[in-house]
Motif scaffolding. Sequence first.
Motif, PDB file in Angstrom:
ATOM      1  N   TYR A 133       0.631  -1.290   0.136  1.00  0.00           N
ATOM      2  CA  TYR A 133       0.038  -0.039  -0.230  1.00  0.00           C
ATOM      3  C   TYR A 133       0.563   1.561   0.343  1.00  0.00           C
ATOM      4  CZ  TYR A 133      -3.169   3.914   0.690  1.00  0.00           C
ATOM      5  OH  TYR A 133      -3.865   4.613   1.423  1.00  0.00           O
TER       6      TYR A 133
ATOM      7  N   SER B  32       0.267   3.297  -3.080  1.00  0.00           N
ATOM      8  CA  SER B  32      -0.258   5.238  -2.723  1.00  0.00           C
ATOM      9  C   SER B  32       0.818   6.346  -2.295  1.00  0.00           C
ATOM     10  CB  SER B  32      -0.651   5.024  -1.122  1.00  0.00           C
ATOM     11  OG  SER B  32       0.449   4.760  -0.160  1.00  0.00           O
TER      12      SER B  32
ATOM     13  N   LEU C 220      -5.595   5.774   5.744  1.00  0.00           N
ATOM     14  CA  LEU C 220      -6.667   6.124   4.076  1.00  0.00           C
ATOM     15  C   LEU C 220      -6.512   4.570   4.338  1.00  0.00           C
ATOM     16  CD1 LEU C 220      -5.703   8.855   2.705  1.00  0.00           C
ATOM     17  CD2 LEU C 220      -7.522   8.704   3.697  1.00  0.00           C
TER      18      LEU C 220
ATOM     19  N   THR D 184     -14.316   1.684   0.713  1.00  0.00           N
ATOM     20  CA  THR D 184     -14.834   2.844  -1.013  1.00  0.00           C
ATOM     21  C   THR D 184     -15.433   1.087  -1.321  1.00  0.00           C
ATOM     22  OG1 THR D 184     -12.687   2.689  -1.213  1.00  0.00           O
ATOM     23  CG2 THR D 184     -14.378   5.023  -0.942  1.00  0.00           C
TER      24      THR D 184
ATOM     25  N   GLU E 182     -18.377  -0.592  -3.867  1.00  0.00           N
ATOM     26  CA  GLU E 182     -17.817  -0.744  -5.581  1.00  0.00           C
ATOM     27  C   GLU E 182     -18.023  -1.790  -5.159  1.00  0.00           C
ATOM     28  OE1 GLU E 182     -14.046   1.078  -4.820  1.00  0.00           O
ATOM     29  OE2 GLU E 182     -13.655   1.532  -6.607  1.00  0.00           O
TER      30      GLU E 182
ATOM     31  N   ILE F 282     -21.334   8.289  -4.097  1.00  0.00           N
ATOM     32  CA  ILE F 282     -21.076   9.438  -4.515  1.00  0.00           C
ATOM     33  C   ILE F 282     -20.337  10.282  -3.326  1.00  0.00           C
ATOM     34  CG2 ILE F 282     -22.351  11.639  -4.311  1.00  0.00           C
ATOM     35  CD1 ILE F 282     -23.021  10.280  -6.602  1.00  0.00           C
ATOM     36  N   GLU F 283     -20.212   9.722  -2.398  1.00  0.00           N
ATOM     37  CA  GLU F 283     -19.767  10.412  -1.221  1.00  0.00           C
ATOM     38  C   GLU F 283     -19.118   9.572  -0.198  1.00  0.00           C
ATOM     39  OE1 GLU F 283     -20.600  14.835  -0.073  1.00  0.00           O
ATOM     40  OE2 GLU F 283     -20.964  13.598   1.756  1.00  0.00           O
ATOM     41  N   ILE F 284     -17.785   9.973   0.823  1.00  0.00           N
ATOM     42  CA  ILE F 284     -18.022   9.061   1.884  1.00  0.00           C
ATOM     43  C   ILE F 284     -17.040  10.223   2.845  1.00  0.00           C
ATOM     44  CG2 ILE F 284     -16.236   7.690   3.079  1.00  0.00           C
ATOM     45  CD1 ILE F 284     -17.502   5.891   1.630  1.00  0.00           C
ATOM     46  N   ASP F 285     -17.700  10.233   4.009  1.00  0.00           N
ATOM     47  CA  ASP F 285     -17.063  11.546   5.214  1.00  0.00           C
ATOM     48  C   ASP F 285     -16.839  10.296   6.382  1.00  0.00           C
ATOM     49  OD1 ASP F 285     -16.447  13.657   6.527  1.00  0.00           O
ATOM     50  OD2 ASP F 285     -18.511  14.051   6.050  1.00  0.00           O
TER      51      ASP F 285
ATOM     52  N   LYS G 297     -11.912  -4.540 -14.918  1.00  0.00           N
ATOM     53  CA  LYS G 297     -12.120  -3.101 -15.053  1.00  0.00           C
ATOM     54  C   LYS G 297     -11.684  -2.267 -14.510  1.00  0.00           C
ATOM     55  CE  LYS G 297     -15.988   0.782 -14.029  1.00  0.00           C
ATOM     56  NZ  LYS G 297     -16.840   1.450 -12.427  1.00  0.00           N
ATOM     57  N   TYR G 298     -10.807  -2.958 -13.592  1.00  0.00           N
ATOM     58  CA  TYR G 298      -9.152  -2.378 -12.713  1.00  0.00           C
ATOM     59  C   TYR G 298      -8.228  -2.580 -12.075  1.00  0.00           C
ATOM     60  CZ  TYR G 298     -13.792  -1.067  -9.977  1.00  0.00           C
ATOM     61  OH  TYR G 298     -15.644  -0.295  -9.100  1.00  0.00           O
TER      62      TYR G 298
ATOM     63  N   ALA H 128      -9.188   3.565 -12.298  1.00  0.00           N
ATOM     64  CA  ALA H 128      -8.946   3.666 -11.118  1.00  0.00           C
ATOM     65  C   ALA H 128      -9.959   3.135 -10.483  1.00  0.00           C
ATOM     66  CB  ALA H 128      -8.172   5.028 -10.575  1.00  0.00           C
ATOM     67  N   CYS H 129      -9.690   2.218  -9.057  1.00  0.00           N
ATOM     68  CA  CYS H 129     -10.875   1.840  -7.661  1.00  0.00           C
ATOM     69  C   CYS H 129     -11.421   3.805  -7.194  1.00  0.00           C
ATOM     70  CB  CYS H 129     -10.297   0.910  -7.198  1.00  0.00           C
ATOM     71  SG  CYS H 129      -8.748   1.288  -6.055  1.00  0.00           S
ATOM     72  N   LYS H 130     -11.732   3.568  -6.407  1.00  0.00           N
ATOM     73  CA  LYS H 130     -12.104   4.643  -5.673  1.00  0.00           C
ATOM     74  C   LYS H 130     -10.923   5.126  -4.569  1.00  0.00           C
ATOM     75  CE  LYS H 130     -16.129   6.630  -6.822  1.00  0.00           C
ATOM     76  NZ  LYS H 130     -15.773   6.178  -8.749  1.00  0.00           N
ATOM     77  N   ALA H 131     -10.357   4.353  -4.064  1.00  0.00           N
ATOM     78  CA  ALA H 131      -9.595   3.904  -3.198  1.00  0.00           C
ATOM     79  C   ALA H 131      -8.044   5.135  -3.625  1.00  0.00           C
ATOM     80  CB  ALA H 131      -9.211   3.028  -2.266  1.00  0.00           C
TER      81      ALA H 131
ATOM     82  N   ASN I  57      -7.486   8.324  -2.470  1.00  0.00           N
ATOM     83  CA  ASN I  57      -5.660   7.925  -1.493  1.00  0.00           C
ATOM     84  C   ASN I  57      -4.665   8.865  -2.125  1.00  0.00           C
ATOM     85  OD1 ASN I  57      -7.986   7.422  -0.005  1.00  0.00           O
ATOM     86  ND2 ASN I  57      -6.694   5.490   0.340  1.00  0.00           N
ATOM     87  N   HIS I  58      -4.402   8.590  -3.092  1.00  0.00           N
ATOM     88  CA  HIS I  58      -3.149   8.536  -3.687  1.00  0.00           C
ATOM     89  C   HIS I  58      -2.487   9.979  -3.545  1.00  0.00           C
ATOM     90  CE1 HIS I  58       0.475   7.680  -5.942  1.00  0.00           C
ATOM     91  NE2 HIS I  58       0.017   8.450  -7.354  1.00  0.00           N
TER      92      HIS I  58
ATOM     93  N   LYS J  73     -13.016  12.982   3.421  1.00  0.00           N
ATOM     94  CA  LYS J  73     -14.127  13.326   3.166  1.00  0.00           C
ATOM     95  C   LYS J  73     -14.132  13.126   1.359  1.00  0.00           C
ATOM     96  CE  LYS J  73     -18.115  15.877   2.055  1.00  0.00           C
ATOM     97  NZ  LYS J  73     -18.787  16.994   2.990  1.00  0.00           N
ATOM     98  N   TYR J  74     -14.894  12.270   0.702  1.00  0.00           N
ATOM     99  CA  TYR J  74     -14.186  12.511  -0.942  1.00  0.00           C
ATOM    100  C   TYR J  74     -16.004  12.844  -1.280  1.00  0.00           C
ATOM    101  CZ  TYR J  74     -10.022  10.107  -0.654  1.00  0.00           C
ATOM    102  OH  TYR J  74      -8.287   9.751  -0.045  1.00  0.00           O
ATOM    103  N   ASN J  75     -15.956  13.532  -1.818  1.00  0.00           N
ATOM    104  CA  ASN J  75     -17.338  13.617  -2.503  1.00  0.00           C
ATOM    105  C   ASN J  75     -16.463  13.415  -4.357  1.00  0.00           C
ATOM    106  OD1 ASN J  75     -19.314  15.700  -4.890  1.00  0.00           O
ATOM    107  ND2 ASN J  75     -19.711  15.292  -2.710  1.00  0.00           N
ATOM    108  N   TRP J  76     -17.578  11.987  -4.831  1.00  0.00           N
ATOM    109  CA  TRP J  76     -17.462  12.117  -6.719  1.00  0.00           C
ATOM    110  C   TRP J  76     -19.103  12.568  -7.453  1.00  0.00           C
ATOM    111  CZ3 TRP J  76     -16.387   8.486  -2.793  1.00  0.00           C
ATOM    112  CH2 TRP J  76     -15.335   8.159  -3.040  1.00  0.00           C
ATOM    113  N   LYS J  77     -19.850  13.599  -6.718  1.00  0.00           N
ATOM    114  CA  LYS J  77     -20.688  13.566  -7.705  1.00  0.00           C
ATOM    115  C   LYS J  77     -20.142  15.061  -9.061  1.00  0.00           C
ATOM    116  CE  LYS J  77     -25.045  16.557  -6.695  1.00  0.00           C
ATOM    117  NZ  LYS J  77     -25.214  17.227  -7.936  1.00  0.00           N
TER     118      LYS J  77
ATOM    119  N   CYS K 255     -18.527  13.877 -10.957  1.00  0.00           N
ATOM    120  CA  CYS K 255     -17.207  13.312 -11.459  1.00  0.00           C
ATOM    121  C   CYS K 255     -16.823  12.051 -12.399  1.00  0.00           C
ATOM    122  CB  CYS K 255     -16.134  12.988 -10.664  1.00  0.00           C
ATOM    123  SG  CYS K 255     -16.109  14.196  -8.936  1.00  0.00           S
TER     124      CYS K 255
ATOM    125  N   ASP L 153     -14.403   9.070 -14.146  1.00  0.00           N
ATOM    126  CA  ASP L 153     -13.730   7.882 -13.481  1.00  0.00           C
ATOM    127  C   ASP L 153     -12.069   8.182 -13.887  1.00  0.00           C
ATOM    128  OD1 ASP L 153     -15.411   6.282 -13.067  1.00  0.00           O
ATOM    129  OD2 ASP L 153     -15.871   5.092 -14.268  1.00  0.00           O
TER     130      ASP L 153
END
Lengths: 182, 161
Positions: A28, A32, A58, A65, A69, A81-84, B43-44, B54-57, B60-61, B98-102, B104, B106
């Motif tokens: 990781y 990352s 993270l 996430t 998925e 849409i969102e993670i907080d 897909k990933y 990319a996967c959602k994580a 982090n990168h 917090k991640y927001n992908w509204k 957005c 890929d």
Amino acid sequence: MVEIADIEIGQVIRDEFDDITRDLLKDYANASGDTNPIHTRDDIAIKSGLKGVIAHGLFSLGFITKLFEDFLDHENDGKLIEIDVDMVGMVRCGDTLVTEGKVTKIGGNMVYLDIVQRTITPIHIKDSNGNIIEQFEAGERGYISEKDRERNLVHEKEVDKGILTYRDRVATKGSAIIQLNN
Amino acid sequence: MKENAELLKRELPGKKVPGKVRIRCRYKNLVDFAKVFGFTDQKYVGPEEDGVVACKAFANHFTIKALYKLLLGMKIEQDGKKRSFILNPGKLLHAGNKYNWKDCVDIKNGDTLKVTAEWGNVWLVEKNMILFAELLVTAKNQNGELVCKPTVTAAVRPGGY
């Protein structure tokens, strides 16, 4: 296929991951770019007062996430849409990471969830005479604090080999929003 | 210490963090990232010629790059002198994310991301004198399309600000 009609308030989506190792944390770190050695080198983590390496905050979030998925069939059925989240507890090698999302609200095709991610940390197993027959990393390195005991986070349960003592603690908590296609 | 905290509370909110970070999204990096989390879906982690996303994580990168390169490199002026925002990086903790992908798109193999940031709320918890600061990050691809809007909550322990 997941559709909005299948979702109910109170429904829980859950995942368990029990293979957190030093090699995985190194993988990781490389992927990352977060190469802070407290995540990959015990000697440095110990010097920082941590008693051993800790997972990246993270890194744990990645399993949240992934939970969504996977639930959304790799986003074929909808979108995350969102993670907080707030990171409130350390995650370590040997922990089982339990990630749960609980549906709290549904509005149109949007689903709102509370997230709790817990660590189950094995400490030791005792036989029927009270002798320790298996010691885990948390027991060897002294990860469990008096505070953990005072807060009733340390429990026992019967397993095949004897009585397992373990800690059950919240590592991450927060919320998520997903949007379904149908 | 409280004086430093008051300065940061006054000066930072709404201010742009100077500079930007560019991230090249290479096939190997996207796939390695997905594999850490156990993804097996094509897909990933499929062949390069089929294209992967990319996967959602993966957010982090670029979030970490933004945190390290933008935040740690930032200078502020105090009593007529320039000083680093973080006086001791060892006192910096990652308290929330917090991640927001509204709206957005890929992230795809071959994309180049541009990551910028500005300061959100800054507050001090006087009980333990930990300073909290929100970093509002924006990540866009080479076409100017949003790929993610992360918000990082950094906690700085006494001695670090």
